[in-house]
Design a protein around this motif. Structure first.
Motif, PDB file in Angstrom:
ATOM      1  N   LYS A 192      36.912  36.878  53.229  1.00 25.34           N
ATOM      2  CA  LYS A 192      38.334  36.301  53.184  1.00 25.34           C
ATOM      3  C   LYS A 192      39.269  37.248  53.803  1.00 25.34           C
ATOM      4  O   LYS A 192      38.795  38.320  54.408  1.00 25.34           O
ATOM      5  N   LYS A 193      40.332  36.781  54.215  1.00 21.76           N
ATOM      6  CA  LYS A 193      41.240  37.436  55.109  1.00 21.76           C
ATOM      7  C   LYS A 193      42.149  38.606  54.602  1.00 21.76           C
ATOM      8  O   LYS A 193      42.654  39.288  55.359  1.00 21.76           O
ATOM      9  N   THR A 194      42.820  38.080  53.315  1.00 27.63           N
ATOM     10  CA  THR A 194      43.364  39.331  52.727  1.00 27.63           C
ATOM     11  C   THR A 194      43.202  39.557  51.224  1.00 27.63           C
ATOM     12  O   THR A 194      42.339  39.043  50.649  1.00 27.63           O
ATOM     13  N   SER A 195      43.701  40.496  50.815  1.00 26.04           N
ATOM     14  CA  SER A 195      43.543  41.046  49.358  1.00 26.04           C
ATOM     15  C   SER A 195      44.569  41.641  48.666  1.00 26.04           C
ATOM     16  O   SER A 195      45.465  42.372  49.408  1.00 26.04           O
ATOM     17  N   PHE A 196      45.227  41.183  47.484  1.00 24.32           N
ATOM     18  CA  PHE A 196      46.324  41.353  46.810  1.00 24.32           C
ATOM     19  C   PHE A 196      46.047  42.369  45.724  1.00 24.32           C
ATOM     20  O   PHE A 196      46.769  42.836  44.858  1.00 24.32           O
ATOM     21  N   HIS A 197      44.615  42.574  45.285  1.00 24.25           N
ATOM     22  CA  HIS A 197      44.010  43.373  44.237  1.00 24.25           C
ATOM     23  C   HIS A 197      44.517  44.763  44.279  1.00 24.25           C
ATOM     24  O   HIS A 197      44.390  45.346  45.229  1.00 24.25           O
ATOM     25  N   LEU A 198      44.466  45.644  43.140  1.00 28.23           N
ATOM     26  CA  LEU A 198      44.537  47.099  43.015  1.00 28.23           C
ATOM     27  C   LEU A 198      43.052  47.538  43.422  1.00 28.23           C
ATOM     28  O   LEU A 198      43.189  48.596  44.001  1.00 28.23           O
ATOM     29  N   THR A 199      42.184  46.896  43.078  1.00 26.72           N
ATOM     30  CA  THR A 199      40.937  47.280  43.559  1.00 26.72           C
ATOM     31  C   THR A 199      40.280  46.664  44.629  1.00 26.72           C
ATOM     32  O   THR A 199      40.635  45.508  44.915  1.00 26.72           O
ATOM     33  N   GLY A 200      39.055  46.979  45.222  1.00 30.96           N
ATOM     34  CA  GLY A 200      38.210  46.637  46.207  1.00 30.96           C
ATOM     35  C   GLY A 200      37.270  45.715  45.703  1.00 30.96           C
ATOM     36  O   GLY A 200      37.304  44.448  45.497  1.00 30.96           O
ATOM     37  N   THR A 201      35.961  46.381  45.510  1.00 29.38           N
ATOM     38  CA  THR A 201      34.918  45.897  44.856  1.00 29.38           C
ATOM     39  C   THR A 201      35.266  45.355  43.358  1.00 29.38           C
ATOM     40  O   THR A 201      35.921  46.039  42.504  1.00 29.38           O
ATOM     41  N   ARG A 202      35.259  44.090  42.938  1.00 30.19           N
ATOM     42  CA  ARG A 202      35.501  43.657  41.624  1.00 30.19           C
ATOM     43  C   ARG A 202      34.332  42.917  40.873  1.00 30.19           C
ATOM     44  O   ARG A 202      33.798  42.102  41.353  1.00 30.19           O
ATOM     45  N   PRO A 203      33.977  43.387  39.879  1.00 25.10           N
ATOM     46  CA  PRO A 203      32.937  42.754  39.127  1.00 25.10           C
ATOM     47  C   PRO A 203      32.997  41.351  38.908  1.00 25.10           C
ATOM     48  O   PRO A 203      33.941  41.009  37.982  1.00 25.10           O
ATOM     49  N   GLY A 204      31.981  40.617  38.957  1.00 27.02           N
ATOM     50  CA  GLY A 204      32.003  39.079  38.521  1.00 27.02           C
ATOM     51  C   GLY A 204      31.547  38.946  37.100  1.00 27.02           C
ATOM     52  O   GLY A 204      31.830  37.923  36.591  1.00 27.02           O
ATOM     53  N   ALA A 205      30.687  40.193  36.730  1.00 24.93           N
ATOM     54  CA  ALA A 205      29.958  39.784  35.599  1.00 24.93           C
ATOM     55  C   ALA A 205      30.883  39.615  34.124  1.00 24.93           C
ATOM     56  O   ALA A 205      30.887  38.630  33.482  1.00 24.93           O
TER      57      ALA A 205
END
Lengths: 370, 370
Positions: B259-272
C-alpha cells in the motif's frame, strides 16, 4: 445492531478459514521482511497468550523471559552491561530511540529545535518519529546505497542530536559504514542509533560482515526485530541502549499497576511473542541460527547469479539477504516489491528455497520470451 | 556466546512451562483490566498468527476482518460513516488521537504550543503522549471522580486543542459527563477524545448507562480495547474518528509495501488479535456480550454489598465494573491494586465469579478478626 444474535463457534471459525484463504500464500511472497514463524515459536506463543508485560508483577515468569531475551541480544551485540526492552517492532524501537535522543537534547538546550540525520534509505518510521517528536529530519546522501559520512559531517550542526544508521536496509539490504559514523557521533557528542531491525539477526552470523554493534565506540542504541529474521511471532521488537538509565528519561508514573513506572510506548504488552523469541533462540542456539542465515545468504547469491544468467542484472551486491534487480516484468503468482528507484526487490527469508527461486527465474524467462 | 548450541524442542518447552507457572494464576488476579481471552479468541488467534496488517496487500483476507471489526464498532458507537483502525491498545490509540489533535492545531496556528485538558483520573498514557508530542497537559478537577466541566471551561484558552474525557476510568470505573464536555468542545471548536478503552465494551450493554459515543455532537474520536472487556487476545485496540480523513494528517509514504501510505504508529501489525476480536464479537453477538457484561455489573454490586456487610465501605458507586473500597489489609493469595488515593481497587472481569468474591470476602473477614 448488525449482529444482535451470536453465531455458533463452527460457523465463525469456518468463516475465518474462508477469509484466511484470501491471504496470499507465503510460498509466493518474496517481498516480506517477516520470516515465517518457526514451529517452536508458534507453540511458545500459544503457551503465553494471555500474558501482559504491561503489568509485570502479575507475570513474573514471563518477565524473566524478557530479561533473558535482552541478555541474549546484549551478548550477541557485545555489551553485556547495556540495557534494553522488548517492543512491538522496529517502528516503535526507532520512535523510542529518537524520543530519548531528542529529549536529552531538549533537556540540555531548551527551546532549540533538534535535528536528526538519517540516510536516504532510512525506513519511513523515522518520518513518523519526526512528525511525532517535532524534530527536523536531515537526509544524508548515499554512496552505493550506503550513508556517506562526508555528507553527514557537513549536515551536523549544534542542533544535531542524533545520527541514524542502518544495518541491513529495507530496500537494498545494505549496511551503512557504522564505525565511521560512530566516530563522527563521538566527536560531536551526539547520539548514534543503529536500525538493525533486519540485519541484527543476520550480520552476527556472517563471516567478514560489516560491523554495526556495541563493540564500536559511539554506538548508543541498536534495534532488532525477532519477528523478521528471528522467525519469532509478530509483534517482536528489541531495543537496546548502551546506557541503561537512558530509559529513565521516558519514565512516567504508573499508579495502580504492579510496578511504579513505565517507559514503554505501549501500555498492555503481549508476553507471547517474547516467549516465542526466547524459544527460537534457545532451540536453535547460535549455531542453528548461523546455519539458517548462511543458507539465506547462499540463496541470495544463487538468486542473483540465476537472474543475471538470463540477462536481468542485480541493482547492487547486498550485505544481507535482500536481492534487488533491474526492472523487469513480474510473472504470476509471484509477489515482489519495488524500491523507490524502481528496482525489483526480494527478501530471501528462510522459506525462499532454491526450488522457489528456480520457479521464479523460469517464469521470468518465459514471460520475457513471449 | 551463552548458547552456542541449541536445545531440543522438548527441553525448551519444558523450561517455558516451568517459567509460565511463576506467573500469578488468573483466578487470584482482581486487578487486571484485561479479561481472560475467550476460547474462540484463542482459536482465531492461532489461525492468523503469521499475518501482518502492516502490509495489507499480502493479507487481503485479514484486511477485510479489520474493516469488519471497525464497522461493528462504528455501529455500536452510532456513527456508521466514521472511520477507524486497529491499534495495539489504549496507549497507542490515545497517542494517535492526540497526535492528530495537536497536528491539526499546529497546522492552523503555527509555533503556538498547544495544550490538552485531561481529567485528574486520566490514564498515564496521556503523560506519555504529552512528552512525545510536546503539548502542555492541563489537569481538570473532578467531582466524585468525574471531570468537572466548570473547571474545564476555566482551563480552555486559544491554545487548547483537545479535551480528553474518560468513559470507564481505570482507577474508579467512572464516566465523565461527556455530553457537557462535548458541548464545551463544540462551542470552542476543539477536538474531543473519549478514552473508552475499558468502558467502550461495557456501557453500550447497560440500561441507563451514561452516554459517551458519536451520538453526542462534538465527540471527535473514541478508543476502546477489545483485549479488555472484549475478551480478545493481546494486543487489540480500536481507534475511531468521526471524520475519516483525520488519519490523512498522520500519513507517511511507504515505499516497497503493498500500500502507498501508513498512518499507524507501528509498522508491522499483527492480524491475529484482529481475527480474535472478530471471532468473539460474532460468536457472542450483541446479546451474548450483554449477558456477560450485565453479569459483571451484578457481580460488582454483589462485591460491594458483601464488603460493606463486613464493614469495609465502597470508595464510590462505579459506572462500570470496577469496585473500589476503603483501605484494608489484603489476604493471601489475592492480587488487588491501589488507586493514587490509597483505595483498594478491583476489576470485575468475567472470570471474577460470585464464588471468587465470596472467598475473598471471607479471607478479608478472617484477616480483620485476627
Amino acid at each position: 445492531m448488525q449482529n444482535r444474535y451470536g453465531l455458533a463457534e463452527e460457523v465463525v471459525l469456518a468463516r475465518l478459514e474462508e477469509i484466511r484463504r484470501k491471504d496470499t500464500p507465503p510460498s509466493t511472497i518474496f517481498s516480506s521482511m517477516c520470516a515465517q514463524p518457526h514451529p517452536i515459536a508458534v507453540r511458545a506463543h500459544s503457551m503465553f497468550l494471555p500474558t501482559n508485560l504491561g503489568d509485570p508483577g502479575l507475570f513474573q515468569g514471563t518477565a524473566t523471559l524478557e530479561a533473558e531475551v535482552i541478555s541474549w541480544f546484549l551478548d550477541l551485540f557485545q555489551c553485556q552491561d547495556a540495557g534494553g526492552c522488548i517492543t512491538s517492532g522496529g517502528t516503535e524501537s526507532n520512535i523510542q530511540a529518537l524520543s530519548i535522543a531528542t529529549r536529552q537534547h531538549l533537556l540540555s538546550k531548551k527551546h532549540m529545535r533538534p535535528n536528526v540525520i538519517v540516510p536516504a534509505s532510512a525506513h519511513f518510521s523515522f518520518e513518523k518519529a519526526a512528525r511525532l517528536l517535532g524534530f527536523e529530519l536531515r537526509v544524508a546522501r548515499e554512496e552505493t546505497h550506503r550513508m556517506d559520512p562526508e555528507h553527514v559531517s557537513e549536515l551536523i550542526d549544534k542542533q544535531t542530536c542524533c545520527i541514524v544508521t542502518v544495518a541491513g536496509s529495507t530496500e537494498y539490504g545494505m549496511v551503512d559504514p557504522v564505525p565511521d559514523l560512530a566516530a563522527l557521533a563521538k566527536e560531536h557528542e551526539i547520539f548514534l542509533h543503529v536500525d538493525a531491525a533486519f540485519g541484527g539477526l543476520v550480520l552476527p552470523f556472517l563471516k567478514e560482515a560489516p560491523r554495526f554493534d556495541f563493540s564500536i565506540d559511539g554506538v548508543s542504541s541498536i534495534c532488532v526485530d525477532p519477528h523478521k529474521m528471528g522467525m519469532s511471532t509478530i509483534p517482536s521488537g528489541v531495543l537496546l541502549f548502551r546506557e541503561q538509565n537512558f530509559f529513565d528519561i521516558l519514565s512516567v508514573d504508573t499508579p495502580y499497576l504492579s510496578k511504579k513506572t513505565s517507559f514503554h510506548l505501549t501500555g498492555t504488552r503481549p508476553g507471547a511473542p517474547v516467549a516465542s523469541t526466547y524459544a527460537v533462540l534457545h532451540h536453535l542456539g547460535f549455531d542453528g541460527m548461523q546455519e539458517i542465515v548462511q543458507q539465506c545468504m547462499e540463496n541470495t547469491r544463487y538468486f542473483i547469479e540465476e537472474m543475471e544468467a538470463i540477462g536481468i542484472m542485480r541493482a547492487v551486491t547486498p550485505d544481507v539477504n535482500v536481492a534487488t534487480f533491474h526492472p523487469h516484468n513480474i510473472p504470476e503468482p509471484w509477489v515482489v516489491s519495488h524500491t523507490r528507484g524502481g528496482d525489483v526487490r526480494m527478501v530471501i527469508t528462510p522459506h525462499i528455497t532454491c526450488e522457489l527461486i528456480d520457479s521464479y527465474v523460469t517464469d521470468v524467462k518465459k514471460l520475457n520470451e513471449k
